[in-house]
Design an enzyme around this catalytic site. Structure first.
Site, short mmCIF file in Angstrom:
data_model
loop_
_atom_site.label_atom_id
_atom_site.label_comp_id
_atom_site.label_asym_id
_atom_site.label_seq_id
_atom_site.Cartn_x
_atom_site.Cartn_y
_atom_site.Cartn_z
N GLY A 228 0.77 -1.10 -0.08
CA GLY A 228 -0.11 0.04 0.09
C GLY A 228 0.88 1.25 0.04
O GLY A 228 0.47 2.13 0.48
N ASN B 74 1.54 3.14 -2.33
CA ASN B 74 0.64 4.01 -3.33
C ASN B 74 -0.60 4.64 -2.67
O ASN B 74 -0.89 5.98 -2.87
CB ASN B 74 0.35 3.34 -4.85
N ASN C 281 -5.87 2.98 -12.73
CA ASN C 281 -5.03 1.87 -12.39
C ASN C 281 -3.53 2.53 -12.59
O ASN C 281 -3.06 3.39 -13.38
CB ASN C 281 -4.98 0.56 -13.09
N HIS D 209 0.35 1.03 -13.46
CA HIS D 209 1.35 0.10 -13.52
C HIS D 209 2.63 0.47 -13.77
O HIS D 209 3.07 1.62 -14.11
CB HIS D 209 0.68 -0.33 -15.21
N ASP E 32 -4.42 -3.52 -18.78
CA ASP E 32 -3.42 -2.47 -18.96
C ASP E 32 -3.44 -1.74 -20.23
O ASP E 32 -2.55 -1.25 -20.78
CB ASP E 32 -1.92 -3.25 -18.88
N GLU F 74 5.82 6.54 -9.62
CA GLU F 74 4.54 6.18 -9.18
C GLU F 74 3.91 7.01 -8.20
O GLU F 74 2.75 7.60 -7.92
CB GLU F 74 4.42 4.86 -8.50
#
Ligand code: GAR
Length: 203
Positions: free
Chosen positions: A14, A16, A110, A112, A153, A183
């Site tokens: 977690g 992010n 999302n 990636h 994706d 990120e």
């Protein structure tokens, strides 16, 4: 229009979620409100992060609910109960059905850990992505935030940031650099961008 109610879906550590939460707390996501964390792995550290942040965390454990369709249905019900306007996939390691994707079309994003469309799709997740990047010998990788669509994706790209691959990088070292330099930077920004668009579609 009210602030966009955000749910963050995670399977693991977690970091992010933490980056998005920190940005939100610092006032950098003024168009959204983080109201829920959803986790599909009992014991994942993100649950502890959510507890510390004071955000409710709903767990739908893969072992307890092994049937993917049933698990998905329960998660969807939970998101609806919480009146979620934006679903943020932050290291959520389950590929979703079309039914789920349709329910949140244009309202699910999302992250990636590579520069899509390279090193994406089925089988490319977590450390596997960085292993493949190193194996291919590319000199630049990065991270991508994109809308979630039925094809894994492959949804429209919202943000990307490049990161250098260094000589002698291990997958772990590269993963850390991609998280730190890309990120955790672009994801909170993208969350705000999408919240703002959802809230004021004509601006
Ligand atoms: C992140 O690197 C994220 O980009 C990746 O999993 C990690 C989760 O870390 N996601 C994928 O690989 C999705 N295909 P975190 O739990 O510390 O945020």
């Amino acid at each position: 229009m009210e602030k966009v109610r955000i749910a963050v879906l995670c399977s693991g550590g977690g970091t992010n979620f933490q980056a998005i939460y920190n940005a939100w707390e610092a006032g950098l996501i003024p168009d959204g409100e983080i109201v829920l964390v959803v986790c599909d792995h009992a014991g994942a550290f993100v649950a502890e992060r959510a507890r510390r942040a004071g955000i409710p965390c709903a767990v739908f454990d893969r072992k307890e609910i092994p049937d993917r369709t049933m698990r998905e249905r329960e998660i969807l019900d939970c998101l609806k109960r919480h009146d979620i306007g934006l679903v943020v996939f932050a290291g959520f390691m389950t590929i979703l059905s079309e039914n789920f994707v349709k329910a949140y079309e244009g309202r699910a994003i999302n992250i990636h850990p590579a520069l899509l469309p390279s090193f994406g799709g089925k089988g490319y997740y977590g450390l596997h992505v960085h292993e493949a990047v190193i194996r291919a010998g590319v000199k630049v990788t990065g991270a991508t935030v994109h809308f979630v669509t039925a094809e894994c994706d492959a949804g429209p790209i919202i943000a990307q940031k490049a990161v250098e691959v260094k000589e002698g990088d291990t997958p772990e070292a590269l993963q850390k650099r991609v998280m730190r330099e890309a990120e955790w930077v672009i994801f909170p920004e993208a969350v705000e961008t999408v919240c703002r668009q959802l809230r004021q579609p004509n601006t």
